[in-house]
Design a protein around this motif. Structure first.
Motif, PDB file in Angstrom:
ATOM      1  N   VAL A 168      -5.825  -8.519   8.507  1.00  0.00           N
ATOM      2  CA  VAL A 168      -5.071  -7.280   8.333  1.00  0.00           C
ATOM      3  C   VAL A 168      -5.927  -6.124   8.838  1.00  0.00           C
ATOM      4  CG1 VAL A 168      -4.071  -5.703   6.674  1.00  0.00           C
ATOM      5  CG2 VAL A 168      -3.736  -8.147   6.412  1.00  0.00           C
ATOM      6  N   LEU A 180       0.805   0.704   9.726  1.00  0.00           N
ATOM      7  CA  LEU A 180       1.331   0.448   8.379  1.00  0.00           C
ATOM      8  C   LEU A 180       0.302   0.820   7.317  1.00  0.00           C
ATOM      9  CD1 LEU A 180       3.452  -2.575   7.458  1.00  0.00           C
ATOM     10  CD2 LEU A 180       1.609  -1.958   5.936  1.00  0.00           C
ATOM     11  N   MET A 181      -0.962   0.412   7.546  1.00  0.00           N
ATOM     12  CA  MET A 181      -1.976   0.693   6.537  1.00  0.00           C
ATOM     13  C   MET A 181      -2.248   2.195   6.431  1.00  0.00           C
ATOM     14  SD  MET A 181      -2.623  -2.043   5.108  1.00  0.00           S
ATOM     15  CE  MET A 181      -4.170  -2.181   4.253  1.00  0.00           C
ATOM     16  N   PHE A 231       0.409   3.723   4.386  1.00  0.00           N
ATOM     17  CA  PHE A 231       0.280   3.402   2.964  1.00  0.00           C
ATOM     18  C   PHE A 231      -0.856   4.189   2.326  1.00  0.00           C
ATOM     19  CE2 PHE A 231       3.097   0.391   1.019  1.00  0.00           C
ATOM     20  CZ  PHE A 231       3.818  -0.068   2.083  1.00  0.00           C
ATOM     21  N   GLN A 259      -0.519   6.475  -0.900  1.00  0.00           N
ATOM     22  CA  GLN A 259      -1.404   6.424  -2.058  1.00  0.00           C
ATOM     23  C   GLN A 259      -1.756   7.835  -2.518  1.00  0.00           C
ATOM     24  OE1 GLN A 259      -5.534   5.675  -1.284  1.00  0.00           O
ATOM     25  NE2 GLN A 259      -5.653   4.172  -2.921  1.00  0.00           N
ATOM     26  N   GLU A 312      -0.153  10.595  -1.900  1.00  0.00           N
ATOM     27  CA  GLU A 312       1.024  11.316  -2.383  1.00  0.00           C
ATOM     28  C   GLU A 312       1.379  10.903  -3.810  1.00  0.00           C
ATOM     29  OE1 GLU A 312       4.169  11.195   0.493  1.00  0.00           O
ATOM     30  OE2 GLU A 312       5.593  12.074  -0.918  1.00  0.00           O
ATOM     31  N   LEU A 313       1.353   9.591  -4.045  1.00  0.00           N
ATOM     32  CA  LEU A 313       1.702   9.108  -5.387  1.00  0.00           C
ATOM     33  C   LEU A 313       0.670   9.560  -6.415  1.00  0.00           C
ATOM     34  CD1 LEU A 313       2.996   5.492  -4.732  1.00  0.00           C
ATOM     35  CD2 LEU A 313       4.283   7.373  -5.707  1.00  0.00           C
ATOM     36  N   ARG A 356       1.141  13.147  -7.337  1.00  0.00           N
ATOM     37  CA  ARG A 356       2.327  13.305  -8.177  1.00  0.00           C
ATOM     38  C   ARG A 356       2.048  12.851  -9.606  1.00  0.00           C
ATOM     39  NH1 ARG A 356       8.065  10.585  -6.684  1.00  0.00           N
ATOM     40  NH2 ARG A 356       8.023  12.094  -5.028  1.00  0.00           N
ATOM     41  N   LEU A 383       7.612  -2.272  10.308  1.00  0.00           N
ATOM     42  CA  LEU A 383       8.108  -1.606   9.103  1.00  0.00           C
ATOM     43  C   LEU A 383       8.635  -0.242   9.483  1.00  0.00           C
ATOM     44  CD1 LEU A 383       8.393  -1.555   6.011  1.00  0.00           C
ATOM     45  CD2 LEU A 383       6.181  -0.430   5.947  1.00  0.00           C
ATOM     46  N   ARG A 392       9.013   6.202   6.836  1.00  0.00           N
ATOM     47  CA  ARG A 392       9.857   6.999   5.947  1.00  0.00           C
ATOM     48  C   ARG A 392      10.683   7.996   6.758  1.00  0.00           C
ATOM     49  NH1 ARG A 392       7.975  10.839   1.291  1.00  0.00           N
ATOM     50  NH2 ARG A 392       5.980  10.721   2.330  1.00  0.00           N
ATOM     51  N   ARG A 401      10.493  17.105   0.879  1.00  0.00           N
ATOM     52  CA  ARG A 401      11.260  17.729  -0.185  1.00  0.00           C
ATOM     53  C   ARG A 401      11.626  19.169   0.155  1.00  0.00           C
ATOM     54  NH1 ARG A 401      10.818  20.768  -4.650  1.00  0.00           N
ATOM     55  NH2 ARG A 401       8.689  21.327  -4.174  1.00  0.00           N
ATOM     56  N   GLU A 402      10.700  19.841   0.834  1.00  0.00           N
ATOM     57  CA  GLU A 402      10.911  21.262   1.120  1.00  0.00           C
ATOM     58  C   GLU A 402      12.141  21.491   1.986  1.00  0.00           C
ATOM     59  OE1 GLU A 402       7.838  20.016   1.178  1.00  0.00           O
ATOM     60  OE2 GLU A 402       6.871  21.212  -0.393  1.00  0.00           O
ATOM     61  N   ASP A 409      13.049  10.269  -1.656  1.00  0.00           N
ATOM     62  CA  ASP A 409      11.878  10.236  -2.523  1.00  0.00           C
ATOM     63  C   ASP A 409      11.009   9.046  -2.138  1.00  0.00           C
ATOM     64  OD1 ASP A 409      10.830  11.436  -5.236  1.00  0.00           O
ATOM     65  OD2 ASP A 409      10.572   9.261  -5.354  1.00  0.00           O
ATOM     66  N   ILE A 410       9.702   9.255  -2.215  1.00  0.00           N
ATOM     67  CA  ILE A 410       8.767   8.206  -1.766  1.00  0.00           C
ATOM     68  C   ILE A 410       8.941   6.926  -2.581  1.00  0.00           C
ATOM     69  CG2 ILE A 410       6.922   9.204  -3.196  1.00  0.00           C
ATOM     70  CD1 ILE A 410       4.967   8.068  -1.107  1.00  0.00           C
ATOM     71  N   GLU A 411       9.212   7.076  -3.874  1.00  0.00           N
ATOM     72  CA  GLU A 411       9.357   5.880  -4.697  1.00  0.00           C
ATOM     73  C   GLU A 411      10.597   5.088  -4.317  1.00  0.00           C
ATOM     74  OE1 GLU A 411       8.849   6.563  -8.871  1.00  0.00           O
ATOM     75  OE2 GLU A 411       7.114   7.840  -8.522  1.00  0.00           O
ATOM     76  N   TYR A 470      11.869   5.048  -1.319  1.00  0.00           N
ATOM     77  CA  TYR A 470      11.534   4.405  -0.046  1.00  0.00           C
ATOM     78  C   TYR A 470      10.770   3.114  -0.301  1.00  0.00           C
ATOM     79  CZ  TYR A 470       8.738   3.532   4.132  1.00  0.00           C
ATOM     80  OH  TYR A 470       8.111   2.929   5.187  1.00  0.00           O
ATOM     81  N   LEU A 471       9.751   3.186  -1.152  1.00  0.00           N
ATOM     82  CA  LEU A 471       8.919   2.008  -1.412  1.00  0.00           C
ATOM     83  C   LEU A 471       9.738   0.903  -2.090  1.00  0.00           C
ATOM     84  CD1 LEU A 471       5.615   3.758  -2.510  1.00  0.00           C
ATOM     85  CD2 LEU A 471       6.050   2.563  -0.383  1.00  0.00           C
ATOM     86  N   GLU A 497       0.536  -7.980   5.600  1.00  0.00           N
ATOM     87  CA  GLU A 497       0.110  -6.610   5.849  1.00  0.00           C
ATOM     88  C   GLU A 497       0.762  -5.667   4.841  1.00  0.00           C
ATOM     89  OE1 GLU A 497       0.888  -5.304   9.776  1.00  0.00           O
ATOM     90  OE2 GLU A 497      -0.564  -3.669   9.675  1.00  0.00           O
ATOM     91  N   LEU A 498       2.048  -5.929   4.592  1.00  0.00           N
ATOM     92  CA  LEU A 498       2.783  -5.129   3.619  1.00  0.00           C
ATOM     93  C   LEU A 498       2.134  -5.230   2.246  1.00  0.00           C
ATOM     94  CD1 LEU A 498       5.405  -3.499   3.849  1.00  0.00           C
ATOM     95  CD2 LEU A 498       6.596  -5.444   2.875  1.00  0.00           C
ATOM     96  N   GLY A 502      -0.932  -3.315   2.039  1.00  0.00           N
ATOM     97  CA  GLY A 502      -0.571  -1.903   1.966  1.00  0.00           C
ATOM     98  C   GLY A 502      -0.234  -1.514   0.543  1.00  0.00           C
ATOM     99  N   PHE A 503       0.600  -2.316  -0.095  1.00  0.00           N
ATOM    100  CA  PHE A 503       1.009  -1.991  -1.464  1.00  0.00           C
ATOM    101  C   PHE A 503      -0.157  -2.060  -2.429  1.00  0.00           C
ATOM    102  CE2 PHE A 503       5.492  -2.296  -0.301  1.00  0.00           C
ATOM    103  CZ  PHE A 503       6.006  -1.314  -1.107  1.00  0.00           C
ATOM    104  N   LEU A 549      -1.879   1.144  -3.412  1.00  0.00           N
ATOM    105  CA  LEU A 549      -1.234   2.149  -4.266  1.00  0.00           C
ATOM    106  C   LEU A 549      -1.639   1.982  -5.720  1.00  0.00           C
ATOM    107  CD1 LEU A 549       2.357   1.897  -2.798  1.00  0.00           C
ATOM    108  CD2 LEU A 549       0.492   3.360  -2.058  1.00  0.00           C
TER     109      LEU A 549
END
Lengths: 283, 226
Positions: free
Chosen positions: A33, A39-40, A43, A47, A49-50, A53, B110, B113, B126-127, B133-135, B137-138, B173-174, B177-178, B181
């Motif tokens: 990867v 993609l990374m 993400f 990260q 942004e979340l 928030r 992928l 957004r 948002r502006e 919303d990002i959530e 989307y995810l 890869e996805l 990526g996750f 978070l």
């Protein structure tokens, strides 16, 4: 952390976990990867942004808790109003406390500049409701009437304290209609307590006044009925109970009042208060 | 009496606000029901040459979605997006998934957004107004992951042995990526916890292919992994 675990833990489970670890790594090497792929990278920005928030949300929850605690203390202070001889002093003290709460709300308003208030509404809603309760309670004691949303929001307009700014920047936080309604619903519980304790102090006019006032609020809420948000109908039930308690107190006052001398009434009601408190504990 | 008027005024405003959004949403949802049908028939013929054609057709459906979202935007005050967010967030998540699926089938990447927002005719920021919303989307992307696990199985059935390998690379890869978070203990987190089962499912398919040497014969043609 893994070292720590292997010291603490023993047995097959831990061992298996360790066995698995290199496999996972090898797999990623094999799949290769690329950490700088599109993609990374996206993400990584997700990260950030979340996290931003969530941090903001947590800060607001903390502020909301502070607001709740301070408002609750103000309410307790105001309950002493009926028993204390120096009423004006207590009102002033409560005003000082509410000012402190408003400073907290100012911080909330600062956090929400440029944001959609409803996005973080769940974080601050409990605090705002409690604040509405405290403010409306104080307002009731002062004027014997219900404070309006506009009145509450008027106090929540803040200006920057920066003196070197020529144009003072103002921003405000608006209590939403629903928060206001739920705050008022909570107020009725406090009024019920106020009613009982005022009887305990030999004040026999307040209960009748209060039952009249509560009935008006109850009527108001029945207009909304089930159409409002879920919490409203839940609080409506509690409101009905509070109203019944006050009405019963008035009934007792009327029936027994004629035969019991004023100074003994306090005893009759002090036992009644206990009863109500027990009921509260159960429910 | 004064208080009564106050209460009624406050509440009727809230309820009226809701109603407009609801009618717009129900039409939107109706059009959604027709859409997954066209997509699921697409899965059955993934290896046939009709994939691009199906994608084309699916993209046409998004035009309907765009007009309906457009009318939804007018139903509530623009600065109160999150007040009514709950009403449309699941629809949006579903739409994100559909858009992501189409884009994946077209280019095996992928969807970003920004691209989803463009397909749906809404904003990414948002502006700028009605946004994604990002959530949401995810969440939509996570739905794509489960759908790809299904696609991997079905493409083997249909005789396409190279697609599962490509899906496996993509989903790994996805997954990494996750893993970047820091999710809170919310619904997104729950959806994310399901991702590992999708990864597992696809790995099993790849394993089945590798152990029988089936991956070799087709990857030569498809120019696949190694």
């Amino acid at each position: 952390m893994n070292d720590n675990e292997s010291v603490l833990g023993s047995g097959g489970f831990r061992k298996r976990k360790h066995d698995n670890f290199p496999h996972g790594q090898r797999r990623e090497e094999k799949e290769n990867v690329n950490p700088s792929s599109a993609l990374m990278t996206s993400f990584k920005s997700f990260q950030l942004e979340l996290d931003t928030r969530h941090d903001k949300y947590e800060r607001l929850v903390k502020l909301s808790r502070d607001i709740t605690i301070e408002s609750k203390r103000t309410i307790f202070l105001l309950h002493r109003f009926t028993s204390a001889p120096n009423g004006e002093e207590i009102l002033n003290e409560s005003e000082v406390k509410l000012d402190a709460v408003r400073r907290k709300i100012k911080q909330v308003a600062q956090e929400l500049i440029g944001e959609d208030m409803y996005q973080f509404h769940r974080a601050i809603s409990p605090g705002l409701q409690e604040y509405v309760e405290a403010v409306s309670f104080q307002y009731f004691i002062r004027t014997r009437s219900l404070i309006s949303v506009e009145e509450i929001n008027k106090q929540l307009i803040f200006t920057t304290s920066n003196s070197h700014d020529k144009q003072p920047h103002t921003w405000s936080l608006k209590v939403t209609p629903v928060d206001y309604l739920l705050g008022v619903a909570d107020l009725t519980g406090e009024l019920m307590r106020l009613c009982i304790s005022s009887v305990g102090n030999g004040d026999i006019d307040t209960p009748f006044e209060l039952s009249q006032f509560l009935r008006q609020i109850y009527d108001g809420f029945t207009f909304i009925g089930n159409t409002g948000p879920y919490e409203v109908s839940k609080k409506l039930y509690t409101l009905k109970q509070s109203l019944a308690k006050v009405e019963n107190a008035c009934y007792t006052l009327k029936v027994r009042g004629s035969e019991i001398p004023k100074h003994m009434l306090a005893d009759v009601f002090s036992t009644k208060t206990e009863l109500i408190d027990q009921e509260e504990g159960l429910s | 009496p004064l208080q009564h008027c106050l209460f009624v005024a406050l509440l009727s405003q809230t309820i009226l606000d809701n109603k407009g959004a609801y009618t717009a949403l129900s039409t939107l949802e109706n059009s959604l029901f027709t859409k997954p049908c066209s997509l699921s028939s697409m899965e059955c013929c993934t290896i046939s040459f009709s994939v691009p054609k199906k994608c084309q057709k699916a993209r046409e459906h998004f035009a309907t979605v765009r007009t309906q979202l457009e009318s939804l935007k007018t139903k509530f005050p623009a600065d109160q997006y999150y007040r009514f967010h709950e009403h449309w967030r699941f629809v949006l998540q579903r739409l994100v998934f559909l858009a992501a699926f189409v884009v994946y089938l077209e280019s095996e990447t992928l969807v970003t957004r920004e691209a989803v927002a463009e397909i749906l005719g809404i904003e990414a920021d948002r502006e700028r107004g009605f946004h994604l919303d990002i959530e949401d989307y995810l969440s939509g992307v996570l739905t794509l992951a489960s759908e790809l696990a299904r696609l991997a199985v079905n493409s083997v059935t249909a005789g396409d042995y190279s697609r599962p390998l490509r899906i496996s690379t993509f989903i790994n890869e996805l997954d990494s990526g996750f893993r970047l978070l820091n999710l809170k203990n919310d619904s997104l987190r729950k959806r994310y916890d399901g991702l590992k089962y999708d990864v597992k499912k696809i790995e099993e398919v790849v394993y089945d292919l590798s152990i029988r040497g089936l991956n070799k014969e087709s990857t030569v043609g498809a120019g696949g992994e190694k």
